[in-house]
Design an enzyme around this catalytic site. Structure first.
Site, PDB file in Angstrom:
ATOM      1  N   HIS A  80       0.876  -1.180  -0.068  1.00 55.94           N
ATOM      2  CA  HIS A  80      -0.028   0.196  -0.118  1.00 55.94           C
ATOM      3  C   HIS A  80       0.929   1.221   0.039  1.00 55.94           C
ATOM      4  O   HIS A  80       0.580   2.195  -0.539  1.00 55.94           O
ATOM      5  CB  HIS A  80      -0.903   0.010   1.167  1.00 55.94           C
ATOM      6  CG  HIS A  80      -2.125  -0.820   1.182  1.00 55.94           C
ATOM      7  ND1 HIS A  80      -2.575  -1.679   2.109  1.00 55.94           N
ATOM      8  CD2 HIS A  80      -2.852  -0.973  -0.014  1.00 55.94           C
ATOM      9  CE1 HIS A  80      -3.689  -2.229   1.625  1.00 55.94           C
ATOM     10  NE2 HIS A  80      -3.936  -1.780   0.393  1.00 55.94           N
ATOM     11  N   CYS A 108      -0.043  -3.350 -22.609  1.00 54.72           N
ATOM     12  CA  CYS A 108      -0.755  -2.923 -21.412  1.00 54.72           C
ATOM     13  C   CYS A 108       0.258  -3.131 -20.141  1.00 54.72           C
ATOM     14  O   CYS A 108      -0.019  -2.906 -19.050  1.00 54.72           O
ATOM     15  CB  CYS A 108      -2.146  -3.185 -21.057  1.00 54.72           C
ATOM     16  SG  CYS A 108      -2.346  -4.692 -20.920  1.00 54.72           S
TER      17      CYS A 108
HETATM   18  C1  PEP Z   1       0.708  -7.895 -17.552  1.00 58.43           C
HETATM   19  O1  PEP Z   1       1.028  -9.072 -17.018  1.00 58.43           O
HETATM   20  O2  PEP Z   1       1.753  -7.188 -18.307  1.00 58.43           O
HETATM   21  C2  PEP Z   1      -0.394  -7.044 -17.238  1.00 58.43           C
HETATM   22  C3  PEP Z   1      -0.608  -5.810 -17.632  1.00 58.43           C
HETATM   23  O3  PEP Z   1      -1.144  -7.608 -16.251  1.00 58.43           O
HETATM   24  P1  PEP Z   1      -0.902  -7.675 -14.499  1.00 58.43           P
HETATM   25  O4  PEP Z   1       0.462  -6.668 -14.319  1.00 58.43           O
HETATM   26  O5  PEP Z   1      -2.064  -7.216 -13.964  1.00 58.43           O
HETATM   27  O6  PEP Z   1      -0.635  -9.164 -14.210  1.00 58.43           O
END
Ligand code: PEP
Ligand code: MG
Length: 539
Positions: free
Chosen positions: A192, A499
């Site tokens: 956090h 992403c």
């Molecule tokens: C990733 O794995 O790059 C992703 C965007 O998902 P998370 O970070 O939530 O696993």
């Protein structure tokens, strides 16, 4: 625990410690150790009085927390609410009250009861549970402080706070307006406090390993994850020039925030944002981004009150869609498991990163998955929604998930409830999907999850300082897969975005563009820096 950090002595009096950056930035200031022992508690030796004293101390700590909640917002408020809920939970205080009945003093009974809980959380292999241990330690200390009527000493302005792990309430009670930073021997970038530090721009490094018990000025480079003690001469100059360059880059980047992202050669690049809590959008101007490339929904599932019902989810999704005002919003179905356990949903496993997580868990629990699907179908009628599935490894998973969407859509039609079928895409984060994207050609779009893709390709955990150098998105093996997915998407008219955190990292952006990506989704704090890095790239 993070791995053992390097400890290099570059000059007789200079010590350099290396950890993991949890919030980028630079700070130099006096070291301040915040783990000073509390004043001593004097027991009454009467169980009845000790019981009342402990209850009064819990009430006082609750009152202090409630005061902090009143002045907090967003993630900070959520975290404090979580602590308040824990303090109100009898199962935390009952073992302490039982020990008092057996003759224990209030402080000892409380410490022992919490120590058991904390040990359970700390022993976890999982970063998420270890992060919650910090909340429990925080609660323990607050009640002990209330028992001894001691208030913790405040750090001097601009200090670098050091210790093994820092309590969230300590962070919130510290004045950061005059600089300062956090250097932890242990800690976690998923805690956090790390989230709070990132949102407030407080430099923070975790996993530095044992730090010497010495005073003096420290130099914290939370861009690269190092702490320098006793630095002089060239090291100080180098630190200052890196810090100035960092500030300069941040300032200059602001010029790009309101403009569409274009490379130095004039190629347009879409830049969307990654969010979790719908409240995240309150501080983002939709004009500064091309939509939401990833809304993680795990946060809805990890709340103390249990799993979210359909309406709670629908309201959360609708809020973001309305804010986006027609721009696309890509919501990911719950990616529980791995580094994101959800009590009452995920299962205990020896190796959670390779276990029942993401779409595997959702398909194993259709009762829970169908509720989210209905909320998403209803929300789709309120904006430009796209939905994607996490951790897709084989095409059957995509087919089963899309079949559930079709079934629930039919049920909503029969019930006369407004809804719409959104485009359904997949995260490309399991190597099998990146190596054979042709198996997933039915997906409406691909979104590359570089955080997981990198850790699986390199066999190097995303949250372990000891293997951080291996966990590199710019390793040729990872880049080759990203390029292959981008090429496949282009040749088959399947939109491809990315992403993972690499999309917002100015150092990786040139590589991602060179690999053929033209659509990145980044954390809001990196939006301006990402656009600035795109503007400098030749692609
Ligand atoms: C990733 O794995 O790059 C992703 C965007 O998902 P998370 O970070 O939530 O696993
Ligand atoms: Mg992932």
């Amino acid at each position: 625990m993070h791995g053992r950090p390097d400890r290099i002595s570059s000059a007789e009096s200079e010590l350099r410690f290396t950890g993991i950056s949890a919030s980028a930035g630079y700070a130099h200031g006096p070291l301040f150790r915040f783990e000073a022992p509390s004043a001593k508690y004097v027991t009454s030796a009467s169980p009845a009085i000790e019981t009342e004293t402990l209850k009064a101390a819990i009430a006082k700590a609750t009152e202090r927390l409630a005061e902090l909640v009143a002045s907090a917002a967003g993630e900070a408020a959520d975290m404090l609410e979580f602590q308040l809920a824990m303090l109100a939970d009898d199962s935390l205080s009952n073992p302490a009250l039982a020990a008092i009945e057996q003759g224990a003093a209030a402080d000892e009974a409380w410490s022992d009861a919490l120590a058991n809980e904390i040990a359970g959380y700390e022993a976890s292999e999982d970063d998420y549970f270890r992060a919650r241990a910090a909340d429990l330690k925080d609660i323990r200390q607050q009640v002990l402080d209330a028992l001894t009527s001691s208030d913790s000493v405040s750090a001097p302005p601009g200090a670098i706070l050091t210790g093994s792990d820092i309590a969230p309430t300590r962070f919130l009670a510290t004045d950061w307006t005059q600089g300062g930073g956090i250097a932890l021997s242990a800690g976690s970038s998923a805690s956090h406090v790390a989230m709070l530090a990132r949102s407030r721009g407080v430099p923070m490094v975790v996993g530095l390993g044992p730090l010497p018990d010495q005073d003096g000025i420290a130099l914290l480079d939370a861009e690269h994850g190092t702490l320098l003690l006793g630095a002089a001469g060239d090291s100080v100059e180098l630190f200052q020039s890196s810090a100035e360059a960092f500030i300069g880059r941040r300032r200059k980047a602001q010029d790009y925030l309101r403009k569409p992202a274009v490379t130095a050669s004039g190629t347009p690049v879409r830049v969307q944002v990654n969010i979790a809590d719908p409240a995240d959008v309150d501080s983002i101007d939709i004009a500064t981004c091309d939509g939401v490339g990833l809304m993680r929904t795990e946060f809805l599932f990890g709340k103390p009150g249990g799993l979210p019902d359909e309406d709670t989810q629908y309201r959360a999704y609708r809020k973001v869609l309305e804010w986006a005002d027609g721009k696309p919003v890509t919501i990911r179905t719950v990616d529980a498991g791995g580094d994101k356990p959800v009590p009452g949903f995920t299962v205990d496993e020896g190796n959670p990163f390779l276990g029942l997580r993401g779409i595997r868990l959702s398909l194993a629990r259709p009762d829970i998955f169908r509720i989210q699907i209905r909320a998403l179908l209803r929300a789709a009628a309120r904006g430009n929604l796209k939905v994607m599935f996490p951790m897709i490894a084989v095409p059957e998973e995509y087919e089963r998930a899309t079949a559930l969407f079709a079934e629930e859509a039919r049920a909503l039609t029969a019930a006369g409830i407004a809804h719409k079928q959104p485009p359904l895409g997949i995260m490309v984060e399991v190597p099998s999907a990146a190596i054979a994207p042709e198996l997933f050609a039915k997906a409406a779009f691909f979104s590359i999850g570089s955080n997981d893709l990198t850790q699986y390709v390199m066999a190097a955990a995303r949250d372990n300082a000891a293997v951080a150098a291996l966990n590199s998105v710019t390793n040729p093996a990872v880049l080759r897969l990203i390029e292959a997915v981008a090429t496949f998407g282009r040749e088959h008219s399947i939109p491809v975005s990315l992403c993972g955190d690499a999309g917002g990292n100015p150092a990786s952006i040139p590589y991602l563009l060179k690999a053929g990506l033209r659509d990145l989704s980044v954390v809001p704090a990196q939006l301006a820096l990402a656009k600035a890095a795109i503007a400098e790239a030749e692609a």
